[in-house]
Scaffold this active site. Structure first.
Site, PDB file in Angstrom:
ATOM      1  CG  HIS A   5      -1.697   1.284   1.351  1.00 56.05           C
ATOM      2  ND1 HIS A   5      -2.865   1.470   0.658  1.00 56.05           N
ATOM      3  CD2 HIS A   5      -1.466   2.439   2.022  1.00 56.05           C
ATOM      4  CE1 HIS A   5      -3.334   2.676   0.910  1.00 56.05           C
ATOM      5  NE2 HIS A   5      -2.499   3.293   1.733  1.00 56.05           N
ATOM      6  NE  ARG A  55     -10.647  10.137   9.048  1.00 58.49           N
ATOM      7  CZ  ARG A  55      -9.742   9.424   8.371  1.00 58.49           C
ATOM      8  NH1 ARG A  55     -10.083   8.282   7.803  1.00 58.49           N
ATOM      9  NH2 ARG A  55      -8.504   9.848   8.271  1.00 58.49           N
ATOM     10  CG  ASP A  66     -12.359   3.557   5.318  1.00 57.62           C
ATOM     11  OD1 ASP A  66     -11.898   4.312   6.200  1.00 57.62           O
ATOM     12  OD2 ASP A  66     -12.076   3.670   4.120  1.00 57.62           O
ATOM     13  CE  LYS A 119      -9.263   2.170   3.186  1.00 56.91           C
ATOM     14  NZ  LYS A 119      -9.433   3.528   2.744  1.00 56.91           N
ATOM     15  CB  SER A 156      -8.936   5.049   7.230  1.00 56.79           C
ATOM     16  OG  SER A 156      -9.255   5.124   5.874  1.00 56.79           O
TER      17      SER A 156
HETATM   18  N1  URA Z   1      -6.132   6.906   2.763  1.00 52.93           N
HETATM   19  C1  URA Z   1      -7.134   6.217   3.348  1.00 52.93           C
HETATM   20  O1  URA Z   1      -7.588   5.202   2.836  1.00 52.93           O
HETATM   21  N2  URA Z   1      -7.619   6.680   4.515  1.00 52.93           N
HETATM   22  C2  URA Z   1      -7.148   7.789   5.118  1.00 52.93           C
HETATM   23  O2  URA Z   1      -7.632   8.144   6.178  1.00 52.93           O
HETATM   24  C3  URA Z   1      -6.113   8.502   4.499  1.00 52.93           C
HETATM   25  C4  URA Z   1      -5.610   8.028   3.313  1.00 52.93           C
END
Ligand code: URA
Length: 448
Positions: free
Chosen positions: A82, A168, A161, A187, A183
């Site tokens: 990621h 957010r 999320d 995932k 977050s």
């Molecule tokens: N990328 C995400 O998936 N979540 C965040 O909070 C910030 C960047």
């Protein structure tokens, strides 16, 4: 559950129990907590922070708010990478087929770009016929047969999320380390991985501007991943200049294929140096991510051995073939894709930006380049914006390159002549040329 009482506890800086956090997330996803109260809770978290145990509970509750991928038992470890996002960051494209050829299974769930950072799904959607949205069964099946997939999150994955991120975004609570960690990691944990490598960027075009901030985020994500049973490492990488020589969706796909072709095709001879040299930073990042995952999963005994193994695999041409196999499995029209690859450009207008003097490139500002290509149509200003896959820049001159008067600093690919003309002076600002060759900056500045 008395949510108001929990919210007041957090406002006063007290710790919540894991069970309470889980209840909050379940109730929120079920629509039992009004948005205004959740907004207040997020703001309390923003100011008071979360302890490690609370962040872990939040992440796991978010992961469990939806579908978690389930794979059959297999000797091939499940891994992923990621990135916190950058300009020209097409690392995932060549990395995923390389990892599949190294003996991993890669269920990569990616996102779309927003602002100046590109998104892997947007890049892939420039490939004729390529499908990014697959149901969970198809993701698992493709991973089992091909070894890899790159797709979007299904509607049923991590719904907490989606809801929380939207809130957010409009309540000024995005830049909170525990909320970012939960977050991103919820995932990744929904992919059911054995190992994960994170590319945490810092610099001009990064989410985290300084190395210290990036280190803080990386440490929090690595600790959380390991606490949740996923062997996790992070690379801290420089994002002052774009990765590679192209930025823009289709142009990045084309460049990714060029890297996969390295060693199997002759250098085009258009430049003095070979594709391997021109794409050095991209290549280093791809091979480093692969090498770390080999070490993390004990498939190699040292980073040095692992890097060599990844390098040999890339050179063998197998990842290039795996790329085509992945594309075909995800619905791409390979004949049309190859015809598109053979074209020099797909945007209607191409303009060259040229150097006015001789010297060495000392700056190629990824932030300016990201803003210009976003405004050309390659990126989004809002989540709803439509993007233009063909626009962007390529043949970027990068720090350390020697230039003469008239040398190309970059080519602009635009939808109209007016758009290309207006990008020219802005892009000129992205470059600085000095008389002396600048010291090479380190791409991978740390590993956590
Ligand atoms: N990328 C995400 O998936 N979540 C965040 O909070 C910030 C960047």
């Amino acid at each position: 559950m008395n949510f108001l009482a929990l919210l007041e506890r957090k406002r006063d800086g007290q710790q919540l129990a894991p069970g309470q956090i889980r209840q909050v997330i379940q109730a929120y996803v079920a629509g039992q907590i009004p948005e205004y109260q959740m907004a207040a809770f997020l703001m309390a978290v923003y100011f008071r922070g979360l302890r490690d145990a609370e962040t872990t509970a939040l992440t796991l509750a978010m992961r469990d708010s939806g579908e978690v991928l389930q794979f059959p038992k297999d000797h091939r470890p499940l891994v992923d990478k990621h990135s916190t996002g950058g300009v020209g960051d097409k690392v995932s494209l060549p990395l995923v087929p390389l990892l599949a050829c190294l003996g991993f299974r890669v269920p990569m769930i990616s996102g779309r770009g927003l602002g100046i950072t590109g998104g892997t799904l947007d890049k892939l959607e420039s490939i004729p016929g390529f499908q990014t949205m697959l149901p969970a069964e198809r993701i698992v099946e493709t991973v089992q047969t091909v070894g890899c997939v790159i797709c979007g999150q299904t509607d049923r994955m991590v719904p907490a999320d989606k809801k929380l991120y939207a809130l957010r975004d409009v309540t000024g609570t995005v830049p909170s380390i525990p909320l970012i960690v939960a977050s991103i990691m919820s995932k990744k944990l929904a992919e059911n991985l054995d190992a994960l490598v994170l590319d945490v960027k810092f610099g001009r075009a990064a989410f985290m501007q300084t190395k210290a901030e990036a280190r803080k985020l990386a440490k929090a994500m690595v600790a959380l991943g390991n606490r949740c049973g996923v062997n996790t490492r992070a690379l801290l990488t420089n994002m002052d200049a774009p990765i590679g020589r192209a930025a823009g969706n289709w142009l990045e796909v084309k460049e990714a294929v060029e890297l996969l072709d390295c060693g199997t095709v002759e250098p085009p001879g258009r430049f003095n140096d070979s594709p391997i040299q021109r794409l050095n930073d991209l290549r280093e990042l791809v091979l480093s991510c692969a090498a770390h995952l080999l070490v993390q999963t004990r498939m190699a005994k040292s980073f040095k051995h692992a890097y060599k193994q990844a390098e040999e695999c890339l050179k063998s041409g197998a990842p290039r073939r795996k790329w085509d196999e992945m594309l075909a499995a995800q619905g791409a029209d390979l004949a049309e894709f190859n015809r598109k690859l053979a074209r020099d450009h797909t945007a209607p207008v191409v303009l060259e930006l040229k150097s006015g003097r001789a010297g060495f490139i000392s700056k190629c500002d990824a932030r300016i380049i990201g803003e210009v290509i976003r405004d050309l149509g390659a990126g989004r200003l809002t989540k709803e914006s439509k993007i233009d896959h063909d626009v962007g820049v390529d043949r970027l001159a990068k720090p350390g390159d020697k230039v003469q008067p008239g040398s190309v600093l970059c080519r602009i690919h635009a939808a109209t002549a007016a758009a290309a003309e207006s990008a020219l002076p802005r892009l000129y600002e992205a470059f600085a040329i000095s008389a002396r060759q600048p010291a090479a900056s380190q791409l991978v500045a740390g590993v956590i």
